[in-house]
Design a protein around this motif. Structure first.
Motif, PDB file in Angstrom:
ATOM      1  N   SER A  99     -15.914  97.260 -46.398  1.00 32.12           N
ATOM      2  CA  SER A  99     -16.331  96.047 -47.095  1.00 32.12           C
ATOM      3  C   SER A  99     -15.169  95.052 -47.173  1.00 32.12           C
ATOM      4  O   SER A  99     -14.226  95.136 -46.394  1.00 32.12           O
ATOM      5  CB  SER A  99     -16.886  96.385 -48.482  1.00 32.12           C
ATOM      6  OG  SER A  99     -17.564  95.278 -49.033  1.00 32.12           O
ATOM      7  N   VAL A 103     -16.071  90.056 -52.029  1.00 35.51           N
ATOM      8  CA  VAL A 103     -16.955  90.422 -53.141  1.00 35.51           C
ATOM      9  C   VAL A 103     -16.421  89.873 -54.460  1.00 35.51           C
ATOM     10  O   VAL A 103     -17.132  89.877 -55.468  1.00 35.51           O
ATOM     11  CB  VAL A 103     -17.150  91.954 -53.255  1.00 35.51           C
ATOM     12  CG1 VAL A 103     -17.766  92.510 -51.975  1.00 35.51           C
ATOM     13  CG2 VAL A 103     -15.838  92.666 -53.575  1.00 35.51           C
ATOM     14  N   THR A 118     -17.275  92.104 -59.896  1.00 36.45           N
ATOM     15  CA  THR A 118     -17.470  91.355 -58.650  1.00 36.45           C
ATOM     16  C   THR A 118     -18.227  90.061 -58.944  1.00 36.45           C
ATOM     17  O   THR A 118     -19.022  89.997 -59.885  1.00 36.45           O
ATOM     18  CB  THR A 118     -18.260  92.182 -57.627  1.00 36.45           C
ATOM     19  OG1 THR A 118     -19.473  92.645 -58.236  1.00 36.45           O
ATOM     20  CG2 THR A 118     -17.430  93.371 -57.152  1.00 36.45           C
ATOM     21  N   PRO A 120     -19.152  87.391 -55.918  1.00 38.29           N
ATOM     22  CA  PRO A 120     -18.980  86.712 -54.633  1.00 38.29           C
ATOM     23  C   PRO A 120     -19.447  85.260 -54.686  1.00 38.29           C
ATOM     24  O   PRO A 120     -20.430  84.939 -55.344  1.00 38.29           O
ATOM     25  CB  PRO A 120     -19.829  87.546 -53.673  1.00 38.29           C
ATOM     26  CG  PRO A 120     -20.803  88.273 -54.538  1.00 38.29           C
ATOM     27  CD  PRO A 120     -20.107  88.511 -55.832  1.00 38.29           C
ATOM     28  N   LYS A 126     -21.805  87.999 -50.787  1.00 38.86           N
ATOM     29  CA  LYS A 126     -22.978  88.540 -51.483  1.00 38.86           C
ATOM     30  C   LYS A 126     -23.675  89.602 -50.640  1.00 38.86           C
ATOM     31  O   LYS A 126     -24.090  90.641 -51.163  1.00 38.86           O
ATOM     32  CB  LYS A 126     -23.946  87.404 -51.809  1.00 38.86           C
ATOM     33  CG  LYS A 126     -23.426  86.446 -52.874  1.00 38.86           C
ATOM     34  CD  LYS A 126     -24.353  85.243 -53.055  1.00 38.86           C
ATOM     35  CE  LYS A 126     -23.775  84.275 -54.086  1.00 38.86           C
ATOM     36  NZ  LYS A 126     -24.620  83.055 -54.221  1.00 38.86           N
ATOM     37  N   LYS A 128     -22.346  91.497 -48.302  1.00 41.83           N
ATOM     38  CA  LYS A 128     -21.511  92.701 -48.222  1.00 41.83           C
ATOM     39  C   LYS A 128     -21.562  93.490 -49.534  1.00 41.83           C
ATOM     40  O   LYS A 128     -21.589  94.728 -49.520  1.00 41.83           O
ATOM     41  CB  LYS A 128     -20.066  92.314 -47.887  1.00 41.83           C
ATOM     42  CG  LYS A 128     -19.872  91.806 -46.466  1.00 41.83           C
ATOM     43  CD  LYS A 128     -20.112  92.885 -45.415  1.00 41.83           C
ATOM     44  CE  LYS A 128     -19.005  93.902 -45.384  1.00 41.83           C
ATOM     45  NZ  LYS A 128     -19.203  94.910 -44.300  1.00 41.83           N
ATOM     46  N   LEU A 129     -21.577  92.801 -50.663  1.00 43.02           N
ATOM     47  CA  LEU A 129     -21.653  93.485 -51.948  1.00 43.02           C
ATOM     48  C   LEU A 129     -22.970  94.244 -52.081  1.00 43.02           C
ATOM     49  O   LEU A 129     -22.996  95.389 -52.541  1.00 43.02           O
ATOM     50  CB  LEU A 129     -21.508  92.482 -53.094  1.00 43.02           C
ATOM     51  CG  LEU A 129     -21.607  93.072 -54.506  1.00 43.02           C
ATOM     52  CD1 LEU A 129     -20.528  94.125 -54.736  1.00 43.02           C
ATOM     53  CD2 LEU A 129     -21.512  91.967 -55.563  1.00 43.02           C
ATOM     54  N   GLU A 130     -24.074  93.631 -51.665  1.00 43.94           N
ATOM     55  CA  GLU A 130     -25.359  94.318 -51.716  1.00 43.94           C
ATOM     56  C   GLU A 130     -25.359  95.547 -50.810  1.00 43.94           C
ATOM     57  O   GLU A 130     -25.948  96.575 -51.135  1.00 43.94           O
ATOM     58  CB  GLU A 130     -26.490  93.362 -51.331  1.00 43.94           C
ATOM     59  CG  GLU A 130     -26.790  92.312 -52.377  1.00 43.94           C
ATOM     60  CD  GLU A 130     -27.100  92.914 -53.737  1.00 43.94           C
ATOM     61  OE1 GLU A 130     -27.968  93.817 -53.809  1.00 43.94           O
ATOM     62  OE2 GLU A 130     -26.473  92.504 -54.731  1.00 43.94           O
ATOM     63  N   GLU A 132     -22.700  97.397 -50.142  1.00 43.52           N
ATOM     64  CA  GLU A 132     -21.944  98.409 -50.896  1.00 43.52           C
ATOM     65  C   GLU A 132     -22.870  99.152 -51.865  1.00 43.52           C
ATOM     66  O   GLU A 132     -22.879 100.385 -51.931  1.00 43.52           O
ATOM     67  CB  GLU A 132     -20.849  97.750 -51.735  1.00 43.52           C
ATOM     68  CG  GLU A 132     -19.665  97.193 -50.997  1.00 43.52           C
ATOM     69  CD  GLU A 132     -18.611  96.684 -51.967  1.00 43.52           C
ATOM     70  OE1 GLU A 132     -17.687  96.023 -51.498  1.00 43.52           O
ATOM     71  OE2 GLU A 132     -18.707  96.942 -53.192  1.00 43.52           O
ATOM     72  N   LYS A 133     -23.611  98.372 -52.632  1.00 40.80           N
ATOM     73  CA  LYS A 133     -24.472  98.965 -53.667  1.00 40.80           C
ATOM     74  C   LYS A 133     -25.508  99.899 -53.057  1.00 40.80           C
ATOM     75  O   LYS A 133     -25.749 100.999 -53.577  1.00 40.80           O
ATOM     76  CB  LYS A 133     -25.161  97.856 -54.462  1.00 40.80           C
ATOM     77  CG  LYS A 133     -24.228  97.028 -55.327  1.00 40.80           C
ATOM     78  CD  LYS A 133     -24.986  95.901 -56.027  1.00 40.80           C
ATOM     79  CE  LYS A 133     -24.063  95.082 -56.918  1.00 40.80           C
ATOM     80  NZ  LYS A 133     -24.779  93.943 -57.557  1.00 40.80           N
ATOM     81  N   ARG A 147     -12.752  98.485 -49.331  1.00 37.38           N
ATOM     82  CA  ARG A 147     -12.629  97.026 -49.301  1.00 37.38           C
ATOM     83  C   ARG A 147     -11.292  96.640 -48.675  1.00 37.38           C
ATOM     84  O   ARG A 147     -10.258  97.223 -49.006  1.00 37.38           O
ATOM     85  CB  ARG A 147     -12.731  96.450 -50.713  1.00 37.38           C
ATOM     86  CG  ARG A 147     -14.109  96.583 -51.332  1.00 37.38           C
ATOM     87  CD  ARG A 147     -14.118  96.160 -52.781  1.00 37.38           C
ATOM     88  NE  ARG A 147     -15.462  96.259 -53.366  1.00 37.38           N
ATOM     89  CZ  ARG A 147     -15.693  96.329 -54.667  1.00 37.38           C
ATOM     90  NH1 ARG A 147     -14.677  96.307 -55.538  1.00 37.38           N
ATOM     91  NH2 ARG A 147     -16.933  96.404 -55.117  1.00 37.38           N
TER      92      ARG A 147
END
Length: 299
Positions: A99, A103, A118, A120, A126, A128-130, A132-133, A147
């Motif tokens: 990642s 973020v 976080t 973003p 955004k 990339k963060l989704e 990750e989750k 990251r």
């Protein structure tokens, strides 16, 4: 052990192949071999090759283009990542997800911890963060998110190679001086990924779900450019120096907002992975030395 590397033709994918540990059988796939945005494609690929672990180095990284092409960014960075995680879950195999510092919003003045909030400020961040989750929701402790920031190498397109080209073409350059981060060699990032995968498979080791990795030290894009020129001249890649002028980010507007400060705190990662760390100037010199040898070989 058979390890699938997605994004095999990118900077990280290239370095992952170059520093593969012993006793690893690589399954390398770029977008032509594996369309991670299609769940059917991912399922068929896993059924055929039966990987025993995955390092996901595939990503939509056109930060500015993502602002007007959000569908494509989310298809790769969120949905594609989730499809890979779901396939890993079915086979009960581990996954390393790469990642980004994007973020975070960059409003801090101290290095970002792994558990900092976080926020973003771009579509790229955004998406990339989704991703990750989704990975951590699907795989839990069978996955780790790494990251990173400001990645470059001797392979592909990146800031270092762009600067070298512009330094040969231009009489002077203006480079943003008020965005702070840490340049990261794709080679050291690849070594981090392999180390994390090894630790994931060690049953008595519990890794943090999210880890930060860059080379050591901090700098601005401007100071990074100055260092590139200094090192390139010393290695004979460049013959002459040109003036490099510091400019504010406001003087170089882009469609996507970028974090003004994206330094990542790596102490927990260094401890968890027991890896040596190198200053970004040292790794820059190593990459430029490799580029110098490539230039000499082709001349």
């Amino acid at each position: 052990m058979k390890v699938l590397i997605t994004g095999a033709n990118g900077q990280l994918g290239y370095e992952l192949q170059r520093c593969v540990p012993d006793k690893i059988e690589l399954i390398c796939a770029d977008r032509k071999q594996l369309d991670i945005t299609s769940q059917d494609s991912v399922t068929a690929f896993f059924d055929l090759y039966k990987p025993e672990a995955v390092i996901n180095a595939a990503a939509y990284t056109a930060v500015d283009k993502a602002e007007t092409d959000s569908k494509a960014a989310y298809a790769v960075n969120t949905n594609g990542t989730a499809f890979l995680a779901e396939a890993c879950s079915k086979l009960e195999i581990p996954m390393v997800q790469v990642s980004t510092d994007f973020v975070f919003d960059g409003t801090q003045s101290t290095p970002y911890q792994m558990d900092d909030t976080t926020n973003p400020i771009s579509i790229y961040g955004k998406s990339k963060l989704e991703g990750e989750k989704r990975v951590l929701e699907i795989l839990g402790n069978k996955a780790v998110v790494i990251r990173t920031a400001w990645v470059y190498s001797s392979h592909g397109n990146n800031f270092v190679k762009t600067m070298l080209r512009l330094m040969q073409e231009k009489d002077q350059l203006g480079v943003v001086a008020d965005q702070i981060g840490t340049p990261t060699s794709a080679k050291t990032l690849a070594q981090c990924c392999w180390r994390a995968l090894d630790k994931l498979q060690t049953t008595n080791v519990e890794l943090p779900a999210i880890m930060n990795w860059t080379d050591a030290g901090t700098t601005s894009w401007y100071d990074f450019a100055v260092a590139i020129q200094e090192e390139a001249i010393s290695l004979g890649i460049l013959e002459n120096s040109i003036p490099i002028n510091p400019i504010p980010a406001s003087a170089y507007p882009t469609p996507a907002k970028r974090p003004a400060y994206s330094v990542l705190d790596k102490q927990a990662t260094y401890k968890a992975l027991e890896m040596p760390v190198q200053h970004w100037r040292v790794t820059l010199r190593s990459v430029l030395d490799e580029l110098s040898r490539k230039i000499e070989k082709n001349s």
